[in-house]
Design a protein around this motif. Structure first.
Motif, short mmCIF file in Angstrom:
data_model
loop_
_atom_site.label_atom_id
_atom_site.label_comp_id
_atom_site.label_asym_id
_atom_site.label_seq_id
_atom_site.Cartn_x
_atom_site.Cartn_y
_atom_site.Cartn_z
N GLU A 94 -11.55 15.43 -125.32
CA GLU A 94 -11.18 17.12 -125.25
C GLU A 94 -9.74 17.02 -124.86
OE1 GLU A 94 -12.38 19.74 -125.75
OE2 GLU A 94 -14.35 19.05 -126.59
N GLU A 95 -9.81 17.81 -124.76
CA GLU A 95 -7.66 17.54 -124.12
C GLU A 95 -7.67 17.02 -122.92
OE1 GLU A 95 -3.62 20.40 -123.86
OE2 GLU A 95 -5.49 21.00 -124.45
N ASP A 96 -6.90 16.29 -122.29
CA ASP A 96 -6.65 15.96 -120.73
C ASP A 96 -8.07 15.03 -120.28
OD1 ASP A 96 -4.11 17.08 -119.87
OD2 ASP A 96 -5.38 18.76 -119.40
N GLU A 97 -8.69 14.70 -120.84
CA GLU A 97 -9.95 13.69 -121.23
C GLU A 97 -9.94 11.69 -120.24
OE1 GLU A 97 -14.20 12.36 -122.90
OE2 GLU A 97 -12.92 14.02 -123.26
N VAL A 98 -9.45 11.59 -119.68
CA VAL A 98 -9.56 10.42 -119.57
C VAL A 98 -10.16 9.24 -120.82
CG1 VAL A 98 -9.55 8.32 -117.76
CG2 VAL A 98 -9.21 10.71 -116.82
N LEU A 99 -9.02 8.35 -120.85
CA LEU A 99 -9.24 7.40 -122.68
C LEU A 99 -9.18 6.28 -121.80
CD1 LEU A 99 -7.81 8.89 -125.08
CD2 LEU A 99 -10.12 9.75 -124.49
N VAL A 100 -7.90 5.91 -120.57
CA VAL A 100 -8.15 4.83 -120.33
C VAL A 100 -7.51 4.47 -119.05
CG1 VAL A 100 -6.90 2.39 -120.73
CG2 VAL A 100 -7.40 3.72 -123.05
N GLN A 101 -7.75 3.19 -118.21
CA GLN A 101 -6.53 3.91 -117.31
C GLN A 101 -6.32 1.87 -117.16
OE1 GLN A 101 -9.10 4.84 -113.79
NE2 GLN A 101 -8.14 4.51 -112.10
N VAL A 102 -5.15 1.54 -116.44
CA VAL A 102 -4.29 0.70 -116.50
C VAL A 102 -4.82 0.54 -114.50
CG1 VAL A 102 -2.35 -0.44 -116.01
CG2 VAL A 102 -3.40 1.26 -117.89
N ASP A 103 -4.90 -0.85 -114.16
CA ASP A 103 -4.79 -1.05 -112.99
C ASP A 103 -3.88 -0.45 -111.90
OD1 ASP A 103 -5.58 -2.22 -110.14
OD2 ASP A 103 -5.96 -4.15 -110.39
N LYS A 222 0.78 8.07 -111.30
CA LYS A 222 0.06 8.68 -112.32
C LYS A 222 -0.52 7.64 -113.70
CE LYS A 222 1.23 12.74 -109.57
NZ LYS A 222 2.37 14.10 -109.45
N ARG A 223 0.41 7.67 -114.38
CA ARG A 223 0.41 6.65 -115.27
C ARG A 223 -0.40 5.71 -115.42
NH1 ARG A 223 7.50 6.00 -116.26
NH2 ARG A 223 7.56 8.68 -117.12
N CYS A 224 -0.74 5.84 -114.60
CA CYS A 224 -2.09 4.23 -114.52
C CYS A 224 -3.17 4.75 -115.36
CB CYS A 224 -2.63 4.18 -113.42
SG CYS A 224 -1.75 2.64 -112.97
N VAL A 225 -3.66 6.17 -115.22
CA VAL A 225 -4.41 7.22 -115.63
C VAL A 225 -3.45 7.46 -117.10
CG1 VAL A 225 -5.90 9.24 -116.15
CG2 VAL A 225 -5.08 7.85 -113.61
N ILE A 226 -4.77 6.85 -118.19
CA ILE A 226 -4.43 7.31 -119.74
C ILE A 226 -4.78 9.15 -120.26
CG2 ILE A 226 -3.48 6.96 -122.23
CD1 ILE A 226 -2.76 3.76 -120.57
N LYS A 227 -4.63 9.90 -120.46
CA LYS A 227 -5.27 10.65 -120.63
C LYS A 227 -5.02 11.17 -122.46
CE LYS A 227 -5.41 13.17 -116.59
NZ LYS A 227 -5.28 14.30 -115.55
N ALA A 228 -6.25 12.09 -122.97
CA ALA A 228 -5.64 12.70 -124.11
C ALA A 228 -4.80 14.40 -124.75
CB ALA A 228 -7.32 13.19 -124.76
N PRO A 229 -3.80 13.59 -125.73
CA PRO A 229 -2.45 14.77 -125.53
C PRO A 229 -3.34 15.86 -125.55
CG PRO A 229 -2.11 12.94 -126.80
CD PRO A 229 -3.47 12.30 -125.95
N PHE A 230 -4.17 16.16 -126.55
CA PHE A 230 -4.76 17.38 -127.20
C PHE A 230 -6.78 16.78 -127.81
CE2 PHE A 230 -2.14 13.94 -130.58
CZ PHE A 230 -3.51 13.50 -130.55
N ARG A 231 -6.86 17.88 -127.76
CA ARG A 231 -8.27 17.48 -128.83
C ARG A 231 -8.01 17.30 -129.49
NH1 ARG A 231 -12.47 20.88 -131.02
NH2 ARG A 231 -14.34 20.93 -131.04
#
Length: 426
Positions: A94-103, A222-231
């Protein structure tokens, strides 16, 4: 002698018998009665002309594609500490779902350092303001002293005159050293004030720089949390926990699934039958374009033509239109998978006063054979649209006429025929 006589009489006898038989046949011949011959009329099948409304269905084929495909890349560098379980080939998110996280640890430390730099710069501003206040107070004190010393000097001069002194009073008596000292204090205060102003400007600049550093540190955190830009859907991925990534890294290829697009090339003689005005060509979206039904493997999806590409392909002389189908991976129905080859049936524009007939009625591309009584006559018509099974005739025929659908070995204008009439829908 007898033999000689027989040799002469026998041929004469045969000739006499033949002549007698011929005369008998001539005298006794039968009279043949003349039988009238019927004129040949070929049997043909005909269909009735019915004038009415017509809306062609234009067939095409194309491949389903996503309208947007992007490479998911981080905006910062660091070590991956989390990867979503949905970040696999074919995974839906889904849009804005967390896909990847950097330390984020390094960026948190940078944020704390930026905050400390802000506090330090603000202290410099406070100190400079204190110096400015001190310089202002010093200037005020010096100005007050000058006023006081000048008043005392004036009184000393008056007293010197009352004593009858003819010479100038001494400098010390008229407070000249004290006045000069006070003026020097003013000059010093002005210098201190200028220096304080300069320090304030410098300190404020340091505060702005520190605040910018803080904002960048907050943004990087904030950029450490990479979210989905769209569904969307994951086309491919190249990331795992513990991996060190940078700005240039492509973590995954993502496809948008809010709608799918199908590019449909059409011959120009079919494209002109679509309800697409010139203003909608060249990539501009059509809010209410023609409806299109897509078919593949026994499944159907309904969409709309949203635009044409506005350019005729030089090699094929075809114009491509683009169909859209919303929510191709929606729950509750068969997915319209990307990459799937589909057949499309597009609704053309609606025409009036059109005769729709079997394709077999057309001769030489522009003629039909019309039945008048028991005779056939060729008539030129204007063909609006044609397919392998049907043609649509715009002019040249009248409602209720009958036209020939049979194949003829030969045709003569006005030839008589025996017609078998069928309905126009047979």
């Amino acid at each position: 002698m007898t033999r000689r006589i027989l040799q002469i009489l026998f041929p004469l006898l045969i000739v006499g018998v033949g002549v007698s038989a011929s005369l008998w046949l001539v005298n006794n011949k039968k009279q043949v009665q003349r039988v009238p011959r019927e004129k040949f009329k070929p049997h043909i099948e005909t269909v009735e002309v019915v004038i009415g409304d017509f809306q062609p269905i234009i067939n095409a084929q194309g491949t389903v594609t996503p309208h947007t495909v992007i490479g998911l890349s981080p905006e910062i560098s660091g070590r991956i500490i989390f990867v979503s379980p949905k970040l696999v080939v074919g995974g839906l998110f889904e849009e804005d779902e967390v896909l990847v996280q950097v330390d984020p640890q390094d960026y948190k430390l940078a944020l704390e350092q930026a905050k400390a730099e802000i506090n330090s710069a603000q202290s410099l501003v406070t100190n400079a303001l204190a110096q400015l206040s001190s310089a202002a107070a010093q200037k005020a004190q010096s100005e007050a002293r000058i006023m006081r010393e000048e008043a005392e000097a004036q009184a000393a001069r008056a007293e010197w005159v009352l004593l009858g002194k003819k010479s100038d009073p001494p400098d010390l008596l008229v407070r000249i050293p004290q006045i000069n000292e006070a003026k020097a204090g003013i000059t010093s205060a002005i210098a201190k004030s200028s220096a304080a102003h300069a320090q304030i400007q410098s300190a404020k600049a340091l505060v702005k720089a520190a605040e910018a550093t803080r904002e960048l540190a907050e943004l990087n955190e904030k950029r450490c949390v990479i979210k989905a830009p769209f569904r969307g859907r994951v086309q491919s991925h190249h990331v795992g926990v513990g991996q060190i990534v940078s700005r240039a890294s492509v973590l995954a290829q993502l496809q948008s699934i809010d709608y799918a697009e199908i590019r449909l090339p059409l011959p120009m003689d079919e494209f002109r039958h679509l309800q697409i005005a010139n203003a909608y060509r060249g990539g501009t979206s059509i809010t209410n374009g023609p409806s299109v039904t897509l078919t593949a493997n026994g499944n159907q999806w309904v969409g709309r033509i949203v635009r044409s590409e506005g350019e005729i392909q030089a090699r094929t002389q075809m114009m491509a239109v683009v169909a859209q189908v919303g929510q191709p991976y929606s729950d509750g129905r068969t997915a319209l998978s990307f990459g799937q080859f589909v057949s499309a049936a597009i609704q053309g524009r609606k025409f009036t006063d059109i005769a729709v007939l079997p394709a077999a009625v057309l001769r030489d591309g522009e003629l039909v054979y019309v039945l008048d009584g028991e005779k056939l006559f060729a008539r030129k018509v204007t063909v609006l649209w044609s397919s392998r099974k049907q043609i649509a005739i715009a002019s040249g025929l009248k409602n209720g006429e009958w036209v020939c659908t049979s194949s003829l070995d030969s045709y003569v204008e006005g030839m008589e025929v025996t017609a078998i009439q069928k309905g126009s829908d047979e």
